[in-house]
Write a protein that holds these residues in place. Sequence first.
Motif, PDB file in Angstrom:
ATOM      1  N   TYR A 127     -13.598  56.428  51.677  1.00  0.00           N
ATOM      2  CA  TYR A 127     -13.675  56.703  50.238  1.00  0.00           C
ATOM      3  C   TYR A 127     -15.102  56.967  49.780  1.00  0.00           C
ATOM      4  CZ  TYR A 127      -8.762  55.930  49.516  1.00  0.00           C
ATOM      5  OH  TYR A 127      -7.399  56.061  49.554  1.00  0.00           O
ATOM      6  N   GLN A 128     -16.067  56.288  50.358  1.00  0.00           N
ATOM      7  CA  GLN A 128     -17.467  56.525  49.996  1.00  0.00           C
ATOM      8  C   GLN A 128     -17.939  57.901  50.462  1.00  0.00           C
ATOM      9  OE1 GLN A 128     -19.121  54.803  47.984  1.00  0.00           O
ATOM     10  NE2 GLN A 128     -18.810  52.628  48.248  1.00  0.00           N
ATOM     11  N   LEU A 129     -17.266  58.450  51.475  1.00  0.00           N
ATOM     12  CA  LEU A 129     -17.643  59.755  52.045  1.00  0.00           C
ATOM     13  C   LEU A 129     -16.676  60.855  51.611  1.00  0.00           C
ATOM     14  CD1 LEU A 129     -18.517  58.413  55.601  1.00  0.00           C
ATOM     15  CD2 LEU A 129     -20.143  59.174  53.839  1.00  0.00           C
ATOM     16  N   GLY A 130     -16.125  60.718  50.421  1.00  0.00           N
ATOM     17  CA  GLY A 130     -15.281  61.770  49.857  1.00  0.00           C
ATOM     18  C   GLY A 130     -13.921  61.911  50.523  1.00  0.00           C
ATOM     19  N   GLY A 131     -13.398  60.842  51.082  1.00  0.00           N
ATOM     20  CA  GLY A 131     -12.077  60.893  51.701  1.00  0.00           C
ATOM     21  C   GLY A 131     -12.057  61.392  53.130  1.00  0.00           C
ATOM     22  N   ASN A 132     -13.208  61.414  53.787  1.00  0.00           N
ATOM     23  CA  ASN A 132     -13.325  61.994  55.127  1.00  0.00           C
ATOM     24  C   ASN A 132     -12.998  60.974  56.228  1.00  0.00           C
ATOM     25  OD1 ASN A 132     -13.957  63.486  57.392  1.00  0.00           O
ATOM     26  ND2 ASN A 132     -15.862  64.303  56.541  1.00  0.00           N
ATOM     27  N   ALA A 133     -11.702  60.733  56.444  1.00  0.00           N
ATOM     28  CA  ALA A 133     -11.258  59.795  57.474  1.00  0.00           C
ATOM     29  C   ALA A 133     -11.611  60.301  58.866  1.00  0.00           C
ATOM     30  CB  ALA A 133      -9.755  59.565  57.362  1.00  0.00           C
ATOM     31  N   GLN A 134     -11.611  61.614  59.060  1.00  0.00           N
ATOM     32  CA  GLN A 134     -11.930  62.181  60.373  1.00  0.00           C
ATOM     33  C   GLN A 134     -13.360  61.822  60.782  1.00  0.00           C
ATOM     34  OE1 GLN A 134     -11.115  66.377  60.948  1.00  0.00           O
ATOM     35  NE2 GLN A 134     -12.570  66.501  62.636  1.00  0.00           N
ATOM     36  N   LEU A 135     -14.283  61.898  59.846  1.00  0.00           N
ATOM     37  CA  LEU A 135     -15.676  61.559  60.141  1.00  0.00           C
ATOM     38  C   LEU A 135     -15.801  60.093  60.557  1.00  0.00           C
ATOM     39  CD1 LEU A 135     -18.660  62.365  60.241  1.00  0.00           C
ATOM     40  CD2 LEU A 135     -18.810  61.714  57.834  1.00  0.00           C
ATOM     41  N   VAL A 136     -15.113  59.230  59.857  1.00  0.00           N
ATOM     42  CA  VAL A 136     -15.152  57.808  60.203  1.00  0.00           C
ATOM     43  C   VAL A 136     -14.643  57.612  61.631  1.00  0.00           C
ATOM     44  CG1 VAL A 136     -14.270  55.509  59.630  1.00  0.00           C
ATOM     45  CG2 VAL A 136     -14.927  57.092  57.791  1.00  0.00           C
ATOM     46  N   GLN A 137     -13.536  58.263  61.966  1.00  0.00           N
ATOM     47  CA  GLN A 137     -12.986  58.135  63.312  1.00  0.00           C
ATOM     48  C   GLN A 137     -13.937  58.709  64.360  1.00  0.00           C
ATOM     49  OE1 GLN A 137     -10.123  56.282  63.900  1.00  0.00           O
ATOM     50  NE2 GLN A 137     -11.038  56.369  65.929  1.00  0.00           N
ATOM     51  N   GLU A 138     -14.606  59.809  64.039  1.00  0.00           N
ATOM     52  CA  GLU A 138     -15.592  60.383  64.961  1.00  0.00           C
ATOM     53  C   GLU A 138     -16.707  59.378  65.259  1.00  0.00           C
ATOM     54  OE1 GLU A 138     -17.148  64.004  63.293  1.00  0.00           O
ATOM     55  OE2 GLU A 138     -15.229  65.047  63.430  1.00  0.00           O
ATOM     56  N   VAL A 139     -17.178  58.693  64.227  1.00  0.00           N
ATOM     57  CA  VAL A 139     -18.249  57.707  64.410  1.00  0.00           C
ATOM     58  C   VAL A 139     -17.760  56.555  65.279  1.00  0.00           C
ATOM     59  CG1 VAL A 139     -19.650  55.959  63.208  1.00  0.00           C
ATOM     60  CG2 VAL A 139     -19.557  58.313  62.350  1.00  0.00           C
ATOM     61  N   ILE A 140     -16.550  56.086  65.023  1.00  0.00           N
ATOM     62  CA  ILE A 140     -15.998  54.992  65.837  1.00  0.00           C
ATOM     63  C   ILE A 140     -15.870  55.440  67.293  1.00  0.00           C
ATOM     64  CG2 ILE A 140     -13.902  53.636  66.283  1.00  0.00           C
ATOM     65  CD1 ILE A 140     -13.534  53.547  63.189  1.00  0.00           C
ATOM     66  N   ASN A 141     -15.403  56.658  67.501  1.00  0.00           N
ATOM     67  CA  ASN A 141     -15.188  57.161  68.869  1.00  0.00           C
ATOM     68  C   ASN A 141     -16.493  57.374  69.619  1.00  0.00           C
ATOM     69  OD1 ASN A 141     -12.441  57.143  68.389  1.00  0.00           O
ATOM     70  ND2 ASN A 141     -12.322  59.335  68.014  1.00  0.00           N
ATOM     71  N   ASP A 142     -17.453  58.033  68.982  1.00  0.00           N
ATOM     72  CA  ASP A 142     -18.731  58.334  69.636  1.00  0.00           C
ATOM     73  C   ASP A 142     -19.701  58.929  68.618  1.00  0.00           C
ATOM     74  OD1 ASP A 142     -20.890  59.026  71.214  1.00  0.00           O
ATOM     75  OD2 ASP A 142     -19.768  60.402  72.499  1.00  0.00           O
TER      76      ASP A 142
END
Length: 189
Positions: free
Chosen positions: A74-89
Amino acid sequence: MPHIALPEGYPGIRSLFMYNPETAKPLNDLVQTLLHEVATSTLTPGERELIATYTSSLNECTYCASTHGAIAKYQLGGNAQLVQEVINDPSTAHISDKMKALLKIAAKVQHNGKSVTEADIALARGQGATDREIHDTVLIAAAFCMFNRYVDGLATWAPDDAAVYDAIGKQRATEGYHTKPFKVQGEQV
């Protein structure tokens, strides 16, 4: 099943905060300052939430990684994909080179604070990180190691429903951490 008698229906750290309000206040104040109050850092709230999310994922703390991942989204404009990318690598995520360097420092803090080297700091500075941003990264990572161990060390309940975390994320991203639990689909959040 929690290791101690905690209020039922409240997940993760919220149950611990309800169990012991005396320790809840300073811990809640700390996380509010570290992650939500923009004036305390040149890192955005979304960037700070990514550090908390990544550290929590490295610590395998489901509740904290899921909660802060949802807040980051939510802080990043709804970008769940970006969050998952960070978690992954983080090294391949669509984030700035500065954030990649800071997350590398966060990972080292998560492992052992003494693992952070002058080369790690020089890399972050070379990517534009300020001393304050390096400081805040180390403090967030260290604090989340504590929060993760608090949550998991007492075996708190972590819901399986992604919608619960999404509701928490939406509320915390908007209101911060000084919020009261509320009901989501019949569960206390």
